[in-house]
Scaffold this motif. Structure first.
Motif, short mmCIF file in Angstrom:
data_model
loop_
_atom_site.label_atom_id
_atom_site.label_comp_id
_atom_site.label_asym_id
_atom_site.label_seq_id
_atom_site.Cartn_x
_atom_site.Cartn_y
_atom_site.Cartn_z
N ARG A 1 6.37 -27.87 -3.42
CA ARG A 1 7.20 -27.84 -2.23
C ARG A 1 6.40 -27.40 -1.01
NH1 ARG A 1 12.68 -24.48 -2.41
NH2 ARG A 1 13.09 -26.15 -3.92
N VAL A 2 6.58 -28.12 0.10
CA VAL A 2 5.98 -27.75 1.38
C VAL A 2 7.08 -27.30 2.32
CG1 VAL A 2 4.58 -28.51 3.33
CG2 VAL A 2 4.15 -29.46 1.06
N ARG A 3 6.92 -26.12 2.91
CA ARG A 3 7.93 -25.55 3.80
C ARG A 3 7.42 -25.60 5.23
NH1 ARG A 3 7.58 -20.56 -0.09
NH2 ARG A 3 5.49 -21.34 0.20
N LEU A 4 8.21 -26.27 6.10
CA LEU A 4 7.84 -26.42 7.51
C LEU A 4 8.93 -25.82 8.37
CD1 LEU A 4 7.30 -29.43 5.96
CD2 LEU A 4 6.08 -29.79 8.08
N ALA A 5 8.54 -24.99 9.34
CA ALA A 5 9.47 -24.40 10.30
C ALA A 5 9.20 -24.97 11.68
CB ALA A 5 9.34 -22.87 10.32
N MET A 6 10.26 -25.25 12.43
CA MET A 6 10.08 -25.87 13.74
C MET A 6 11.37 -25.75 14.54
SD MET A 6 10.15 -29.76 12.31
CE MET A 6 9.09 -29.18 10.99
N PRO A 7 11.31 -25.97 15.87
CA PRO A 7 12.53 -25.97 16.68
C PRO A 7 13.49 -27.08 16.24
CG PRO A 7 10.58 -25.79 18.07
CD PRO A 7 10.09 -26.11 16.70
N LYS A 8 14.78 -26.82 16.44
CA LYS A 8 15.80 -27.74 15.95
C LYS A 8 15.65 -29.14 16.52
CE LYS A 8 19.22 -24.04 15.41
NZ LYS A 8 20.50 -23.47 15.93
N ALA A 9 15.56 -29.25 17.83
CA ALA A 9 15.52 -30.58 18.44
C ALA A 9 14.27 -31.34 18.02
CB ALA A 9 15.58 -30.46 19.97
N PHE A 10 13.14 -30.66 17.95
CA PHE A 10 11.90 -31.33 17.55
C PHE A 10 12.00 -31.81 16.11
CE2 PHE A 10 7.50 -31.83 16.31
CZ PHE A 10 6.92 -32.39 17.46
N GLY A 11 12.56 -30.96 15.25
CA GLY A 11 12.70 -31.36 13.85
C GLY A 11 13.61 -32.56 13.69
N ARG A 12 14.74 -32.54 14.39
CA ARG A 12 15.70 -33.63 14.26
C ARG A 12 15.18 -34.93 14.85
NH1 ARG A 12 19.97 -35.81 17.34
NH2 ARG A 12 21.67 -36.62 16.07
N ARG A 13 14.55 -34.85 16.01
CA ARG A 13 14.17 -36.06 16.75
C ARG A 13 12.81 -36.62 16.35
NH1 ARG A 13 17.82 -38.64 20.35
NH2 ARG A 13 19.50 -37.14 20.71
N VAL A 14 11.86 -35.74 16.00
CA VAL A 14 10.49 -36.20 15.80
C VAL A 14 10.09 -36.16 14.32
CG1 VAL A 14 8.06 -35.80 16.40
CG2 VAL A 14 9.86 -35.45 18.13
N ILE A 15 10.34 -35.03 13.64
CA ILE A 15 9.82 -34.86 12.29
C ILE A 15 10.72 -35.49 11.23
CG2 ILE A 15 9.11 -33.19 10.54
CD1 ILE A 15 7.23 -33.42 12.95
N HIS A 16 12.03 -35.25 11.31
CA HIS A 16 12.93 -35.78 10.28
C HIS A 16 12.79 -37.30 10.08
CE1 HIS A 16 16.46 -36.92 8.06
NE2 HIS A 16 16.93 -37.57 9.10
N PRO A 17 12.70 -38.13 11.13
CA PRO A 17 12.57 -39.57 10.89
C PRO A 17 11.31 -39.96 10.12
CG PRO A 17 13.26 -39.14 13.15
CD PRO A 17 12.86 -37.82 12.56
N LEU A 18 10.30 -39.09 10.09
CA LEU A 18 9.05 -39.39 9.39
C LEU A 18 9.09 -39.00 7.92
CD1 LEU A 18 6.55 -38.05 12.08
CD2 LEU A 18 7.33 -40.41 11.77
N MET A 19 10.06 -38.20 7.50
CA MET A 19 10.04 -37.64 6.16
C MET A 19 10.36 -38.65 5.05
SD MET A 19 8.87 -34.59 6.24
CE MET A 19 7.73 -35.30 7.44
N PRO A 20 11.25 -39.63 5.23
CA PRO A 20 11.46 -40.58 4.13
C PRO A 20 10.18 -41.28 3.69
CG PRO A 20 13.24 -40.75 5.70
CD PRO A 20 12.23 -39.83 6.32
N ALA A 21 9.35 -41.69 4.63
CA ALA A 21 8.09 -42.36 4.28
C ALA A 21 7.13 -41.39 3.59
CB ALA A 21 7.45 -42.97 5.52
N PHE A 22 7.12 -40.12 4.03
CA PHE A 22 6.26 -39.13 3.37
C PHE A 22 6.70 -38.94 1.92
CE2 PHE A 22 5.36 -34.85 1.92
CZ PHE A 22 4.01 -34.72 2.19
N LEU A 23 8.00 -38.78 1.71
CA LEU A 23 8.51 -38.56 0.36
C LEU A 23 8.22 -39.76 -0.54
CD1 LEU A 23 11.89 -36.88 1.32
CD2 LEU A 23 9.93 -35.75 0.27
N ALA A 24 8.26 -40.96 0.04
CA ALA A 24 7.93 -42.15 -0.75
C ALA A 24 6.45 -42.21 -1.08
CB ALA A 24 8.35 -43.40 0.02
N ARG A 25 5.61 -41.76 -0.14
CA ARG A 25 4.15 -41.80 -0.36
C ARG A 25 3.73 -40.76 -1.39
NH1 ARG A 25 -0.13 -41.27 4.61
NH2 ARG A 25 1.12 -43.05 5.35
#
Length: 310
Positions: A99-123
């Motif tokens: 498990r990798v734990r990442l902390a970040m501001p709410k808006a940045f996580g929702r708008r920038v990081i979250h959309p990238l996570m499905p591809a990371f989890l698939a990779r």
């Protein structure tokens, strides 16, 4: 503690970590492939070896004591160090896991990081991801997280700071609001408009601007005050006034014409949350492979959503 005694407690320290991570003796037993009674015996043996009670147990829950919290933190660090040894000693080609734990501001996580996570989890199918979204600055050393994203113009010393993307604040309003109330051409004209601001500190209603070496400060006011950027965005879309928004929140709406930038030829200088979004992690520490692949992935994929938007 002598070496023989240390070797005796190492397996029990692993069990402690699994008990805390899984929340019960039964779940820890399933994760370790042993019975709950075996887990209980190992925990009792560890408490006896350390001379401290580590867990407060009830019929419904487990809670770490103060001594248990320290033992858990050190045991976690020990396991991460052991994993780092395996990585550096020949497991470089092994598939990353854990498990990798990442902390970040709410808006940045929702708008920038979250959309990238499905591809990371698939990779990386053996890597789990935990996003911790809040607007309080976290410390990757003391807060038990692997990586921290911080938007700032001055990254904290003592940490590796990898820039992900610029962070700016844009003043925005809906075309309908500007048609109804007029468009300000100077910062001081904002005093005659409804402005949406955070309201968390007295200075939040004082907006500062810079252009061609000059600065202007203006005290704004408005009927709607809210400390959540997505709600401010929605309020601006509904024509409630002019708001300062992170560019990655407003970019798609500006590109589509739903919002217009106001005073775009002035730089809006907020009290915080501007400069660059930095990926922070401890220096001089061997990183587990699961964390290294996350760092590489974010550096590869994070892009400024506002690129190309005037």
């Amino acid at each position: 503690m002598d070496t023989n005694k240390l070797l005796g407690v190492l397996p029990d320290l692993l069990v402690l970590v699994k008990v805390v991570e899984n929340g019960s003796f039964s779940a820890a037993g399933r994760a370790l492939g042993c019975t709950p009674s075996a887990v209980s015996r190992q925990m009792a043996r560890l408490e006896q070896a350390l001379g401290s009670r580590l867990l407060e147990r009830t019929t419904r829950s487990l809670r770490l004591t103060e001594a248990g919290q320290l033992a858990f933190q050190h045991s976690q660090a020990m396991l991460e160090s052991a994993q780092a040894v395996l990585d550096s000693a020949g497991a470089h080609q092994a598939e990353p896991s854990g498990r990798v734990r990442l902390a970040m501001p709410k808006a940045f996580g929702r708008r920038v990081i979250h959309p990238l996570m499905p591809a990371f989890l698939a990779r990386y199918p053996k890597v789990d991801v935990q996003l911790l979204l809040d607007d309080h600055a976290r410390d990757p050393i003391s807060d038990e997280v692997d990586l921290v994203v911080l938007a700032t113009d001055r990254p904290p010393p003592g940490l590796v700071a990898r820039p992900l993307m610029p962070v700016a604040q844009w003043l925005c309003a809906s075309p309908e609001y500007l048609a109804r109330c007029g468009e300000p051409t100077q910062p001081q004209a904002l005093q005659d408009h409804d402005c949406l601001f955070l309201g968390e500190t007295p200075d939040d209603c004082v907006w500062e601007f810079a252009r061609d070496g000059q600065r202007q400060r203006v005290r704004v006011s408005g009927r709607y005050i809210v400390n959540h950027s997505d709600i401010r965005r929605d309020a601006v879309l509904r024509g409630l006034g002019i708001a300062s928004l992170p560019q990655f929140v407003a970019a798609d709406d500006v590109r589509a014409g739903r919002l217009r930038r106001v005073l775009a030829d002035w730089e809006c200088i907020p009290h915080a949350y501007w400069g660059h979004a930095y990926l922070l992690y401890p220096a001089h520490r061997q990183l587990p492979r699961k964390v290294r692949v996350m760092i590489d992935y974010l550096l590869e994929t994070v892009r400024d959503p506002a690129a190309g938007v005037a």
